[in-house]
Design an enzyme around this catalytic site. Structure first.
Site, PDB file in Angstrom:
ATOM      1  N   ASN A   9       0.871  -1.184   0.000  1.00  0.00           N
ATOM      2  CA  ASN A   9       0.000   0.000   0.000  1.00  0.00           C
ATOM      3  C   ASN A   9       0.905   1.230   0.000  1.00  0.00           C
ATOM      4  O   ASN A   9       1.504   1.556   1.022  1.00  0.00           O
ATOM      5  CB  ASN A   9      -0.896  -0.033   1.252  1.00  0.00           C
ATOM      6  CG  ASN A   9      -1.740   1.226   1.393  1.00  0.00           C
ATOM      7  OD1 ASN A   9      -1.775   2.056   0.487  1.00  0.00           O
ATOM      8  ND2 ASN A   9      -2.406   1.369   2.531  1.00  0.00           N
ATOM      9  N   LYS A  11       0.125   4.243  -0.257  1.00  0.00           N
ATOM     10  CA  LYS A  11      -0.517   5.423   0.352  1.00  0.00           C
ATOM     11  C   LYS A  11      -0.303   6.655  -0.546  1.00  0.00           C
ATOM     12  O   LYS A  11      -0.300   6.521  -1.765  1.00  0.00           O
ATOM     13  CB  LYS A  11      -0.020   5.615   1.783  1.00  0.00           C
ATOM     14  CG  LYS A  11      -0.230   4.332   2.619  1.00  0.00           C
ATOM     15  CD  LYS A  11      -0.024   4.518   4.089  1.00  0.00           C
ATOM     16  CE  LYS A  11      -0.268   3.184   4.814  1.00  0.00           C
ATOM     17  NZ  LYS A  11      -0.105   3.257   6.262  1.00  0.00           N
ATOM     18  N   HIS A  95      -9.574   1.156   5.236  1.00  0.00           N
ATOM     19  CA  HIS A  95      -8.286   1.392   5.885  1.00  0.00           C
ATOM     20  C   HIS A  95      -8.477   2.372   7.047  1.00  0.00           C
ATOM     21  O   HIS A  95      -9.260   3.325   6.943  1.00  0.00           O
ATOM     22  CB  HIS A  95      -7.278   1.952   4.871  1.00  0.00           C
ATOM     23  CG  HIS A  95      -5.878   1.917   5.402  1.00  0.00           C
ATOM     24  ND1 HIS A  95      -5.425   2.828   6.322  1.00  0.00           N
ATOM     25  CD2 HIS A  95      -4.867   1.055   5.180  1.00  0.00           C
ATOM     26  CE1 HIS A  95      -4.168   2.528   6.633  1.00  0.00           C
ATOM     27  NE2 HIS A  95      -3.803   1.460   5.953  1.00  0.00           N
ATOM     28  N   GLU A  97      -6.773   4.756   8.104  1.00  0.00           N
ATOM     29  CA  GLU A  97      -6.507   6.173   7.806  1.00  0.00           C
ATOM     30  C   GLU A  97      -7.725   6.825   7.180  1.00  0.00           C
ATOM     31  O   GLU A  97      -8.011   8.005   7.418  1.00  0.00           O
ATOM     32  CB  GLU A  97      -5.269   6.279   6.889  1.00  0.00           C
ATOM     33  CG  GLU A  97      -3.992   6.039   7.684  1.00  0.00           C
ATOM     34  CD  GLU A  97      -2.839   5.442   6.899  1.00  0.00           C
ATOM     35  OE1 GLU A  97      -2.889   5.426   5.658  1.00  0.00           O
ATOM     36  OE2 GLU A  97      -1.887   4.969   7.552  1.00  0.00           O
ATOM     37  N   GLU A 167      -5.250  -4.773  10.793  1.00  0.00           N
ATOM     38  CA  GLU A 167      -4.230  -3.738  10.960  1.00  0.00           C
ATOM     39  C   GLU A 167      -4.501  -2.977  12.256  1.00  0.00           C
ATOM     40  O   GLU A 167      -5.304  -2.018  12.261  1.00  0.00           O
ATOM     41  CB  GLU A 167      -4.278  -2.749   9.787  1.00  0.00           C
ATOM     42  CG  GLU A 167      -3.944  -3.372   8.453  1.00  0.00           C
ATOM     43  CD  GLU A 167      -3.382  -2.343   7.474  1.00  0.00           C
ATOM     44  OE1 GLU A 167      -2.275  -2.560   6.982  1.00  0.00           O
ATOM     45  OE2 GLU A 167      -4.023  -1.316   7.240  1.00  0.00           O
ATOM     46  N   GLY A 173       2.657   2.388  10.932  1.00  0.00           N
ATOM     47  CA  GLY A 173       3.623   3.478  10.793  1.00  0.00           C
ATOM     48  C   GLY A 173       4.368   3.833  12.066  1.00  0.00           C
ATOM     49  O   GLY A 173       5.003   4.881  12.148  1.00  0.00           O
ATOM     50  N   SER A 213       3.585  -1.965  10.424  1.00  0.00           N
ATOM     51  CA  SER A 213       5.036  -2.021  10.626  1.00  0.00           C
ATOM     52  C   SER A 213       5.663  -3.351  10.220  1.00  0.00           C
ATOM     53  O   SER A 213       6.616  -3.817  10.846  1.00  0.00           O
ATOM     54  CB  SER A 213       5.386  -1.677  12.086  1.00  0.00           C
ATOM     55  OG  SER A 213       4.981  -0.354  12.383  1.00  0.00           O
TER      56      SER A 213
HETATM   57  P1  13P Z   1       3.075   0.532   7.737  1.00  0.00           P
HETATM   58  O1  13P Z   1       3.581  -0.768   7.118  1.00  0.00           O
HETATM   59  O2  13P Z   1       3.788   1.741   7.236  1.00  0.00           O
HETATM   60  O3  13P Z   1       3.006   0.424   9.221  1.00  0.00           O
HETATM   61  O4  13P Z   1       1.573   0.713   7.214  1.00  0.00           O
HETATM   62  C1  13P Z   1       0.693  -0.345   7.322  1.00  0.00           C
HETATM   63  C2  13P Z   1      -0.535  -0.026   6.563  1.00  0.00           C
HETATM   64  O5  13P Z   1      -1.310   0.832   6.960  1.00  0.00           O
HETATM   65  C3  13P Z   1      -0.772  -0.760   5.305  1.00  0.00           C
HETATM   66  O6  13P Z   1      -2.062  -0.551   4.830  1.00  0.00           O
END
Ligand code: 13P
Length: 259
Positions: A9, A11, A95, A97, A167, A173, A213
């Site tokens: 992903n 982002k 997601h 976010e 997640e 992150g 992560s």
């Molecule tokens: P990270 O791998 O940067 O922690 O992000 C995970 C994520 O949100 C994947 O959709």
């Protein structure tokens, strides 16, 4: 047995040149990925360019979200058929976010998921608890609510066509991944719910990915858990070396666990 699935992903990262270079590096590093399915989800603006770079390769294309209608007066939105036209076969939905920053509700996520299925996209429904929810002992309640609402009105056969991603918000992150056993416990719980919502056979076939992560250094332990079928990778999917190392490890551990 479930084939491990690794999704990158990206982002909101990448100019066109960067996206082309990253996709090219991944393609080069994963010429014939065996025993693993690989998907990348670039930003909308890079989908067409990445589709060109990946044409003819086994690496598949996904989007990071979609609208639930096929067309209409929805400024700034992207409809599922537009993604299909660009070569997308997958779409991330729910997601954390987007739940937090855009305010996507479970009800809207459910509309999107059903629309994605209608248009032939494979949805990856994301669920996960916040730090506060975990502290209050609400991890299972939270993911159960998100799963039940996300899959409302979805038939058992349709459940068999999607993937889930667990997640935990506190792991995204932050550099702090969930312990494999900690994630495995939630994955097992989700699979139990899928058995109830669809059937045992369907639940056994659905891939449940872990995200938060994930990197080459910790993916082995995570995918060695019997209930963890792959990874949804954010930050570490932004370099070809990091992402291909994760994919190769997931394939190796997946193959070993099938022996
Ligand atoms: P990270 O791998 O940067 O922690 O992000 C995970 C994520 O949100 C994947 O959709």
């Amino acid at each position: 047995m479930r084939t491990p699935l690794v999704i990158g992903n990206w982002k909101m990262h990448g100019t066109l040149a960067e996206a082309r270079a990253l996709a090219g590096g991944i393609r080069e590093g994963l010429k014939r990925p065996r025993g693993v399915q690989v998907v990348v989800c670039p930003p909308f603006t890079a989908l067409a360019a990445v589709a060109e770079v990946l044409a003819g390769s086994p690496i598949q294309l996904g989007a990071q979200t979609c609208h639930h209608e096929a067309a209409g007066a929805h400024t700034g939105e992207i409809a599922p058929p537009m993604l299909v036209e660009l070569g997308c076969r997958w779409v991330l939905l729910g997601h954390s976010e987007r739940r937090k920053e855009i305010g996507e509700s479970d009800a809207v996520i459910n509309l999107k998921l059903r629309a994605a299925l209608v248009h032939g996209l494979t949805p990856v429904l994301c669920v996960g608890e916040t730090t506060e929810e975990r502290r209050q002992g609400l991890t299972f309640t939270t993911v159960e609510g998100q799963l039940r609402a996300g899959l409302a009105g979805v038939t058992a056969a349709q459940v068999g066509k999607l993937a889930l991603a667990y997640e935990p918000v506190w792991a995204i992150g932050t550099g702090v991944n969930a312990e494999p056993s900690q994630a495995g416990e939630v994955h097992g719980y989700l699979r139990g719910l899928l058995s109830e919502l669809a059937s045992k056979e369907v639940a056994q076939a659905v891939r449940i990915l872990y995200g938060g992560s994930v990197k080459a250094e910790n993916v082995d332990g995570l995918v060695a858990e019997p209930e963890i079928d792959g990874a949804l990778v954010g930050g570490a999917s932004l370099t070809a070396a990091g992402f291909t190392a994760i994919v190769k490890k997931a394939a190796r551990v997946g193959a070993a666990s099938r022996e």
